[in-house]
Design a protein around this motif. Sequence first.
Motif, PDB file in Angstrom:
ATOM      1  N   LEU A  18       1.004  -1.215  -0.018  1.00  0.00           N
ATOM      2  CA  LEU A  18      -0.038  -0.047  -0.088  1.00  0.00           C
ATOM      3  C   LEU A  18       0.879   1.290  -0.175  1.00  0.00           C
ATOM      4  O   LEU A  18       0.465   2.199  -0.584  1.00  0.00           O
ATOM      5  N   VAL A  19       1.910   1.220   0.712  1.00  0.00           N
ATOM      6  CA  VAL A  19       3.092   2.371   0.543  1.00  0.00           C
ATOM      7  C   VAL A  19       3.318   2.548  -0.846  1.00  0.00           C
ATOM      8  O   VAL A  19       3.728   3.589  -1.438  1.00  0.00           O
ATOM      9  N   ARG A  20       3.758   1.367  -1.419  1.00  0.00           N
ATOM     10  CA  ARG A  20       4.241   1.604  -2.691  1.00  0.00           C
ATOM     11  C   ARG A  20       3.260   2.074  -3.867  1.00  0.00           C
ATOM     12  O   ARG A  20       3.678   2.841  -4.792  1.00  0.00           O
ATOM     13  N   GLN A  21       2.066   1.833  -3.331  1.00  0.00           N
ATOM     14  CA  GLN A  21       1.020   2.069  -4.424  1.00  0.00           C
ATOM     15  C   GLN A  21       0.574   3.460  -4.044  1.00  0.00           C
ATOM     16  O   GLN A  21      -0.392   4.110  -4.696  1.00  0.00           O
ATOM     17  N   GLY A  22       1.063   4.144  -3.188  1.00  0.00           N
ATOM     18  CA  GLY A  22       0.638   5.475  -2.697  1.00  0.00           C
ATOM     19  C   GLY A  22      -0.813   5.724  -1.964  1.00  0.00           C
ATOM     20  O   GLY A  22      -1.326   6.574  -1.728  1.00  0.00           O
ATOM     21  N   TYR A  33       1.559   6.615   9.201  1.00  0.00           N
ATOM     22  CA  TYR A  33       1.066   6.728   7.873  1.00  0.00           C
ATOM     23  C   TYR A  33      -0.162   7.160   8.026  1.00  0.00           C
ATOM     24  O   TYR A  33      -0.803   7.156   8.911  1.00  0.00           O
ATOM     25  N   ARG A  34      -0.977   7.686   6.822  1.00  0.00           N
ATOM     26  CA  ARG A  34      -2.138   8.078   6.731  1.00  0.00           C
ATOM     27  C   ARG A  34      -2.561   7.500   5.501  1.00  0.00           C
ATOM     28  O   ARG A  34      -1.917   7.346   4.440  1.00  0.00           O
ATOM     29  N   PHE A  35      -4.062   7.426   5.277  1.00  0.00           N
ATOM     30  CA  PHE A  35      -4.576   6.994   3.931  1.00  0.00           C
ATOM     31  C   PHE A  35      -4.553   8.109   3.155  1.00  0.00           C
ATOM     32  O   PHE A  35      -5.145   9.167   3.399  1.00  0.00           O
ATOM     33  N   SER A  36      -4.103   7.955   1.794  1.00  0.00           N
ATOM     34  CA  SER A  36      -4.378   9.006   0.846  1.00  0.00           C
ATOM     35  C   SER A  36      -5.672   9.092   0.225  1.00  0.00           C
ATOM     36  O   SER A  36      -6.184   9.962  -0.295  1.00  0.00           O
ATOM     37  N   ARG A  37      -6.238   7.911   0.129  1.00  0.00           N
ATOM     38  CA  ARG A  37      -7.442   7.851  -0.579  1.00  0.00           C
ATOM     39  C   ARG A  37      -8.196   6.477   0.157  1.00  0.00           C
ATOM     40  O   ARG A  37      -7.663   5.599   0.919  1.00  0.00           O
ATOM     41  N   ASP A  38      -9.564   6.386   0.031  1.00  0.00           N
ATOM     42  CA  ASP A  38     -10.295   5.068   0.593  1.00  0.00           C
ATOM     43  C   ASP A  38      -9.464   3.730   0.160  1.00  0.00           C
ATOM     44  O   ASP A  38      -9.305   3.701  -1.026  1.00  0.00           O
ATOM     45  N   HIS A  39      -9.529   2.835   1.007  1.00  0.00           N
ATOM     46  CA  HIS A  39      -9.009   1.342   0.374  1.00  0.00           C
ATOM     47  C   HIS A  39     -10.076   0.302   0.972  1.00  0.00           C
ATOM     48  O   HIS A  39     -10.164   0.583   2.182  1.00  0.00           O
ATOM     49  N   ILE A  40     -10.479  -0.609   0.083  1.00  0.00           N
ATOM     50  CA  ILE A  40     -11.225  -1.631   0.878  1.00  0.00           C
ATOM     51  C   ILE A  40     -10.236  -2.918   1.130  1.00  0.00           C
ATOM     52  O   ILE A  40      -9.369  -3.279   0.356  1.00  0.00           O
ATOM     53  N   PHE A  41     -10.186  -3.256   2.420  1.00  0.00           N
ATOM     54  CA  PHE A  41      -9.531  -4.622   2.687  1.00  0.00           C
ATOM     55  C   PHE A  41     -10.154  -5.824   2.554  1.00  0.00           C
ATOM     56  O   PHE A  41     -11.398  -5.871   2.471  1.00  0.00           O
TER      57      PHE A  41
END
Length: 76
Positions: A18-22, A33-41
Amino acid sequence: MVNGSPRVKRDREERDRLVRQGVLVVDSDPDLYRFSRDHIFGSPSIAGGVVKDGNCSGPQSWRRPADGKTLKEAGG
């Protein structure tokens, strides 16, 4: 968290991906870290493991905002 505990982290590869993908970016606090956008796990446990940078039982850790019940208590 950038570096949480314990030493062996079963979700570290997912976090690093997720870090590599931004999706996760360094926060103004360099320990976070913080989320730059929504992400579904794929599961609540993976989500918890990534957020706290340690092993996590998602059903016992995540709470519903409406009533404060854990996912386990709510039958999820």
